[in-house]
Design an enzyme around this catalytic site. Structure first.
Site, PDB file in Angstrom:
ATOM      1  N   ASP A  16      32.022  42.164  38.813  1.00 17.00           N
ATOM      2  CA  ASP A  16      33.799  41.327  38.526  1.00 17.00           C
ATOM      3  C   ASP A  16      33.753  40.922  37.211  1.00 17.00           C
ATOM      4  O   ASP A  16      32.897  39.672  37.630  1.00 17.00           O
ATOM      5  CB  ASP A  16      34.399  41.383  40.149  1.00 17.00           C
TER       6      ASP A  16
ATOM      7  N   ASP B 287      33.704  38.314  43.462  1.00 19.86           N
ATOM      8  CA  ASP B 287      34.292  36.995  44.795  1.00 19.86           C
ATOM      9  C   ASP B 287      35.065  37.262  45.894  1.00 19.86           C
ATOM     10  O   ASP B 287      35.143  36.265  46.437  1.00 19.86           O
ATOM     11  CB  ASP B 287      35.433  36.533  43.430  1.00 19.86           C
TER      12      ASP B 287
ATOM     13  N   ASP C 195      37.838  43.637  46.250  1.00 15.14           N
ATOM     14  CA  ASP C 195      36.524  44.375  45.896  1.00 15.14           C
ATOM     15  C   ASP C 195      35.605  44.872  46.985  1.00 15.14           C
ATOM     16  O   ASP C 195      34.565  45.044  46.997  1.00 15.14           O
ATOM     17  CB  ASP C 195      35.338  43.777  45.135  1.00 15.14           C
TER      18      ASP C 195
END
Lengths: 70, 636
Positions: free
Chosen positions: B332, B525, B529
């Site tokens: 990410d 993080d 996600d």
């Protein structure tokens, strides 16, 4: 129903394995894993198997104690 | 404590006795006193027997108890059978040695297990054993598991917050470094949310619990460390299965060897019987699977503890094992490769508007948003804005925000948002994040937001290639210019930009399909996600953002924001694998070798074969355990 116990007083890693196999054979126990070093038992079981699990652990060796944490 | 001392004394004296007996046995074994009595039977036998009873009486009690529980083939009973067999064939010192070394092995094992448990606990000594309840203003110390949602509890200076909650009363500073890696203390006051695991370094706080103990952030973390889900690695599974068949087979062989060959080769010859009984007894001693079933899980236990020392929590042995096989890493961008600390770098209003007007509109637009960009724009100015002017707040995923401000439509977001609303504007093209703002159908201007790449990212990614990663990817919702710039600065080979959250998952799926049978890790993080963390073969989240979903969907959590920690785990994983394999090969190898040697008659070592068998049991266990503890020595 998944439950987690702190399982103390087992003698050795092999004893933990034996107990694990014994518990897995109980009717109503879906799965059971004992981590000897972390002193934890993760067990997936029906309500009616709980008593059997407790007596099996208590009778397995002297000084085995169970404490539910989840 | 007292019992332990007695045990040590028993073992110590017996050990000295064995050494002395061994020496005089060799010197005077064949000495004949009084015509018919052998020295061995007059002197060695009684002394051996005394020490034998001293060192093994508790084994007999234990064995008896196991027999009443219908457990016939436990290690204790087998060891006793072997020792009795040794006495029966006149090998008195060996008989004593078998039980003595069994006891020594047990003691050592206990010691090593305690030590490694302790070392893991001291690494992350988070688990509190009590909570001070403060319901009805009375302090009452209870077990953390007894605390219910809504209970008040007090946390004093220097104490760790045991359960997630909200500050009910008091103001203080918290040391959050053990949970977030952030070294600056965090100030808290009434009404603020606190995650468990942080330490109060100021005045006492009364906290109202919002979760039960086992649901609290810290417990979830501990669960990771202590490997509650017990996901066994393939090597561990192998050893578990192997030991299940190993012990019964060796026991069976032991009895067959002791009985069958003498029946054929001389059932009336005492020497033949004692020869084969000795081999059988050796097999019994070797049949104990302790070295196998302890040493491999021990290596994993120590490695997981070692990782947690670096604030990396891994959910199970199987995930630790996957780290050494990572083929591709998908990142990410925001907060993982970049700092995630957004800074306003430019404010560009159109000719008819001022900077203040534009900023004010954007602040109102972002008022309810929890996105990091909103934090950058608003900082802590919520109190200075009048939220009653806002209505109908809507977040449009991957586009921005639509809200009614002073009864007119306010749009704050990316270019797509304005396009969708048919608003004319000048599209900017820079490698930075641009926030577009429109109000009442008119384009007001843009704000440029910058985010910097973390200092550690470039080095971390270089090291990943060194550790065997072949492919790296960035998946990001930002525009191509931004993502391309970050990818090239960080040294990442592939990137995909302009992705909506749902597209990210599809993109990850494509990468996985292109690399079947290889490990694809995802590093994020934890903000938005969770699906990617779950879908990847190895989901790694960075930073503790307190969301249960993140912890639940990750396979490993890096508690601070240092990307290089991924490399630490890759190294730990490799080292761990080597040690686990060494232990297996060594333990099985030595056991089989000595079984074979004991079957060959008249070797130079044949008279001492029981001693070799004792080594194959206790010695091998000790060596494997020490080998596992070697993992603790390595620094990363």
């Amino acid at each position: 129903m998944k439950q987690i116990y702190i399982l103390k007083g087992l003698d050795c890693a092999n004893c933990a394995l034996k107990l694990e196999r014994k518990l897995q054979k109980i009717d109503g126990v879906e799965s059971c894993q004992i981590n000897f070093l972390a002193e934890k038992m993760t067990i997936d079981l029906n309500d009616n198997a709980v008593d059997k699990v407790f007596t099996t652990c208590k009778n397995f060796e002297d000084g085995v104690s169970l404490k539910r944490i989840k | 404590m007292f019992k332990k001392k007695i045990d040590l004394l028993r073992i110590g004296f017996s050990l000295i006795a064995v050494i002395i007996l061994l020496v005089i046995n060799i010197l005077y074994e064949d000495l004949v006193i009084n015509d018919i009595y052998l020295f061995k039977n007059v002197v060695i036998l009684p002394i051996s027997l005394v020490f034998y009873l001293l060192v093994s009486y508790d084994l007999y009690i234990k064995s008896y108890k196991q027999l009443t529980r219908k457990d016939f083939f436990n290690e204790v009973t087998l060891t006793l059978i072997a020792s009795i067999a040794a006495f029966a064939i006149g090998e008195y010192v060996e008989g004593l040695a078998v039980t003595l070394f069994f006891q020594i092995g047990e003691k050592f094992e206990d010691y090593a297990v305690d030590k490694s448990r302790e070392s893991i606990k001291s690494i992350i000594n988070l688990r509190p054993d009590k909570v001070t309840l403060y319901n009805d203003e009375i302090e009452k110390v209870v077990d953390p598991y007894e605390v219910q949602v809504g209970d008040l509890f007090i946390v004093k200076n220097g104490e760790r917050v045991p359960i997630d909650g909200i500050v009910y009363k008091g103001e203080s500073s918290l040391d959050t470094s053990s949970m977030t890696g952030e070294s600056i203390p965090k100030k808290v006051k009434e009404g603020q949310v606190i995650i468990s695991g942080v330490i109060n370094i100021g005045s006492p706080l009364i906290i109202k619990s919002t979760k039960e103990f086992y649901d609290s952030t810290m417990s979830k973390m501990l669960e990771l460390v202590e490997n509650a889900s017990s996901n066994k690695a393939p090597v561990e599974k192998f050893i578990t299965k192997f030991s299940k068949i190993y012990t019964p087979i060796v026991i069976l062989l032991a009895f067959l060897i002791a009985i069958i060959p003498p029946l054929f080769f001389g059932y009336n010859d005492g020497a033949v019987w004692s020869q084969y009984i000795r081999v059988g007894a050796s097999f019994l001693v070797i049949s104990c699977p302790c070295a196998l079933v302890l040493s491999v899980p021990m290596a994993y236990f120590v490695s997981l503890g070692q990782a947690s020392k670096y604030k990396i929590l891994i959910k199970g042995s199987n995930y630790l094992d996957k780290f050494r096989k990572i083929f591709a890493v998908v990142f990410d961008k925001t907060g993982t490769i970049t700092k995630g600390n957004f800074v306003i770098s430019e404010v560009n209003p159109t000719i008819n508007h001022t900077n203040e007007e534009l900023l004010n509109l954007v602040k109102y637009g972002e008022y309810y948003s929890t996105h990091p960009i909103a934090n950058a724009i608003l900082k802590n100015e919520h109190d200075s804005l009048n939220k009653n002017l806002l209505a109908d707040y809507k977040e449009l995923s991957g586009k921005g925000i639509e809200v009614t401000y002073k009864d007119k439509k306010l749009l704050v977001g990316n270019d797509k948002l304005l396009q969708d609303n048919d608003i004319k504007f000048n599209k900017a093209s820079t490698p930075f994040t641009i926030i577009y703002c429109a109000y009442d159908g008119n384009f007001i201007g843009t704000i440029t937001i910058r985010d910097e790449i973390k200092e550690s990212s470039k080095l971390a990614i270089q090291n990943m290639y060194k550790n065997g990663v072949s492919q790296t990817y960035i998946l990001s919702g930002d525009n191509k210019e931004i993502v391309e710039k970050v990818a090239s600065e960080a040294g990442i080979n592939n990137y995909v930009s302009n992705l909506l959250p749902l597209d990210k998952v599809n993109e990850l799926k494509k990468i996985k399909d292109a690399n079947t049978n290889k490990i694809v890790a995802y590093v994020g993080d934890g903000i938005n996600d969770a699906p990617s963390l779950t879908l990847s073969d190895l989901g790694i989240s960075m930073g503790v953002n307190g969301s249960d979903l993140t912890i639940e969907s990750s396979d490993a959590v890096i508690m601070d924001d240092d990307l290089n920690k991924v490399n630490y785990v890759m190294k730990i994983s490799k080292k761990n694998h080597i040690i686990a394999i060494e232990n297996i090969v060594f333990a099985i190898g030595v056991k089989i070798l000595i079984m074979i040697l004991s079957l060959i008659p008249n070797l130079p070592i044949t008279p001492y074969i029981m001693w070799f068998a004792i080594f194959a049991d206790v010695g091998v266990t000790v060596i494997c355990v020490l080998n596992s503890l070697r993992l603790l020595l390595k620094k990363y």
